[in-house]
Write a protein that holds these residues in place. Structure first.
Motif, PDB file in Angstrom:
ATOM      1  N   UNK A 189      43.690  13.675  77.663  1.00 46.56           N
ATOM      2  CA  UNK A 189      42.769  14.443  78.503  1.00 46.56           C
ATOM      3  C   UNK A 189      41.570  13.575  78.887  1.00 46.56           C
ATOM      4  N   UNK A 190      41.135  13.697  80.135  1.00 46.20           N
ATOM      5  CA  UNK A 190      39.975  12.955  80.629  1.00 46.20           C
ATOM      6  C   UNK A 190      39.023  13.932  81.306  1.00 46.20           C
ATOM      7  N   UNK A 191      37.794  13.971  80.818  1.00 44.35           N
ATOM      8  CA  UNK A 191      36.783  14.879  81.367  1.00 44.35           C
ATOM      9  C   UNK A 191      35.565  14.095  81.842  1.00 44.35           C
ATOM     10  N   UNK A 192      34.932  14.625  82.847  1.00 39.81           N
ATOM     11  CA  UNK A 192      33.631  14.131  83.296  1.00 39.81           C
ATOM     12  C   UNK A 192      32.824  15.322  83.794  1.00 39.81           C
ATOM     13  N   UNK A 236      37.257  11.194  76.593  1.00 33.12           N
ATOM     14  CA  UNK A 236      38.660  10.774  76.620  1.00 33.12           C
ATOM     15  C   UNK A 236      39.308  11.220  75.316  1.00 33.12           C
ATOM     16  N   UNK A 237      40.282  12.145  75.425  1.00 31.74           N
ATOM     17  CA  UNK A 237      40.938  12.692  74.236  1.00 31.74           C
ATOM     18  C   UNK A 237      42.419  12.325  74.231  1.00 31.74           C
ATOM     19  N   UNK A 261      25.110   6.445  75.198  1.00 33.47           N
ATOM     20  CA  UNK A 261      25.589   6.631  73.825  1.00 33.47           C
ATOM     21  C   UNK A 261      27.106   6.772  73.845  1.00 33.47           C
ATOM     22  N   UNK A 262      27.728   6.300  72.766  1.00 32.19           N
ATOM     23  CA  UNK A 262      29.180   6.469  72.617  1.00 32.19           C
ATOM     24  C   UNK A 262      29.457   6.962  71.210  1.00 32.19           C
ATOM     25  N   UNK A 322      36.794  10.327  72.312  1.00 31.73           N
ATOM     26  CA  UNK A 322      35.657   9.437  72.511  1.00 31.73           C
ATOM     27  C   UNK A 322      34.751  10.030  73.585  1.00 31.73           C
ATOM     28  N   UNK A 323      33.461  10.121  73.268  1.00 35.35           N
ATOM     29  CA  UNK A 323      32.492  10.713  74.189  1.00 35.35           C
ATOM     30  C   UNK A 323      31.451   9.669  74.583  1.00 35.35           C
ATOM     31  N   UNK A 324      31.322   9.449  75.883  1.00 37.10           N
ATOM     32  CA  UNK A 324      30.320   8.507  76.405  1.00 37.10           C
ATOM     33  C   UNK A 324      29.309   9.290  77.229  1.00 37.10           C
ATOM     34  N   UNK A 325      28.032   9.109  76.908  1.00 35.88           N
ATOM     35  CA  UNK A 325      26.953   9.786  77.634  1.00 35.88           C
ATOM     36  C   UNK A 325      26.105   8.747  78.352  1.00 35.88           C
TER      37      UNK A 325
END
Length: 354
Positions: free
Chosen positions: A266-269, A280-281, A328-329, A341-344
């Motif tokens: 899964x890809x979210x934005x 990104x999951x 941030x990651x 994984x979460x990127x802000x």
């Protein structure tokens, strides 16, 4: 002659002078007193008084000199020697050296504490350097050994074309891994030494993320991986699109690597509180809690199931790139359930340039 003896002799000279001056002052005082009161001191009384005064002043002076010297030995000389000893050991490569705690009770306490902090930092740097060399050597040795072994197999004149092509593909793959390792080491080194300055330009993060995802289309089709996409359009961020593309490629590459046949990625934005949040999951093998604590460290690869699929530099590189973009990651993961994984990143206006 040693320095302590020189200091004692200097003290003696100094206080002899003090005793002499004090005695002369008292004799002069007695002379004035005789003239004022009209009393005549005998020569014997004057001599006796002068001698006793001189000896008394000398005794007091030497006593204070001794006390002061002992004080200096405890509070100055001994701590100085201890600090010099520690610094000498540090300059010769012994980063385990420390200034003894007793020094902290003297005037040099702050200096001693700072030196111990420095020694601790140097020790950490030396450990990192040793680990880095060891890891790099191991990571380079593995593909080189594969290339060497399959190169020897290719030299067999009786080898059929099918095997020859197979071995050539293995050598090509190992060469590519070796080249990627060296490239990532150089990139990471430049980023850490601030030799790469990212451009500050507003770009369409939504388009960049879609483009990065589409580059893996052959992989998800081949392995029948389900793709779930929720990318909000027209989200912009400020930074270097080329550098950040390394982050997206790394996260997506890992997601597909560790997701089994028929799994899901899964890809979210989305935009949250004026921040662009990328997630990104995967439904892969996941990671333990201990692994997630160290996953962004150089050459860290967690359990053995990860080691044959990377060199442990990708996420370290990704974190450094995100950091220099003021982002941030983070990672959330559970064994056998997958990772996220979460990127802000900071959100920016569409046409902002710096």
């Amino acid at each position: 002659m040693k320095k302590p003896y020189k200091e004692i002799i200097n003290y003696i000279y100094f206080f002899l002078l003090v005793a002499f001056v004090t005695t002369c002052t008292i004799v002069l005082f007695m002379d004035i007193l005789m003239k004022t009161l009209g009393y005549e001191f005998t020569q014997e009384e004057i001599t006796k008084s002068a001698v006793s005064t001189f000896l008394l002043v000398l005794f007091i002076s030497l006593s204070f000199a001794t006390i002061d010297y002992i004080r200096r030995v405890i509070t100055v000389i001994r701590p100085t020697k201890e600090i010099q000893k520690c610094l000498n050991e540090l300059t010769h490569g012994d980063f385990s050296a420390r200034v003894k705690p007793t020094v902290s009770e003297s005037y040099f306490g702050d200096i001693a504490n700072d030196i111990n902090k420095l020694a601790k930092e140097l020790s950490s740097v030396e450990t990192l350097r040793s680990d880095f060399i060891s890891n790099v050597s191991h990571e380079i040795k593995t593909p080189l050994a594969i290339i060497q072994n399959y190169g020897m197999l290719l030299s067999d004149s009786n080898l059929n074309d099918e095997k020859r092509i197979e071995y050539a593909k293995v050598i090509t793959k190992s060469s590519r891994q070796l080249a990627e390792l060296v490239t990532n080491i150089l990139r990471l080194n430049k980023l850490e030494n601030q030799e790469i300055f990212p451009s500050k330009e507003s770009f369409n993060l939504s388009e960049e993320l879609c483009s990065a995802l589409l580059s893996f289309e052959d992989i998800w089709n081949e392995r029948n991986i389900e793709i779930e996409v929720d990318i909000e359009e027209e989200i912009y961020t400020l930074g270097d699109a080329a550098l950040l593309s390394l982050v997206w490629n790394n996260l997506l590459s890992n997601a597909f690597k560790f997701t089994p046949q028929g799994g899901r990625v899964r890809v979210y934005l989305k935009l949250y509180n004026d921040k662009a949040v990328v997630r990104v999951e995967d439904s892969g093998i996941g990671m333990s809690e201990d692994t997630t604590k160290h996953i962004f460290e150089k050459f860290y690869q967690g359990d053995t199931s990860h080691r044959e699929k990377g060199n442990g530099l990708g996420l370290a590189l990704a974190k450094r790139i995100v950091d220099i973009h003021n982002g941030e990651i983070d990672v959330l993961s559970e064994v056998k359930k997958g990772s996220s994984f979460i990127v802000t990143l900071p959100h920016s206006e569409k046409h902002y340039y710096n």
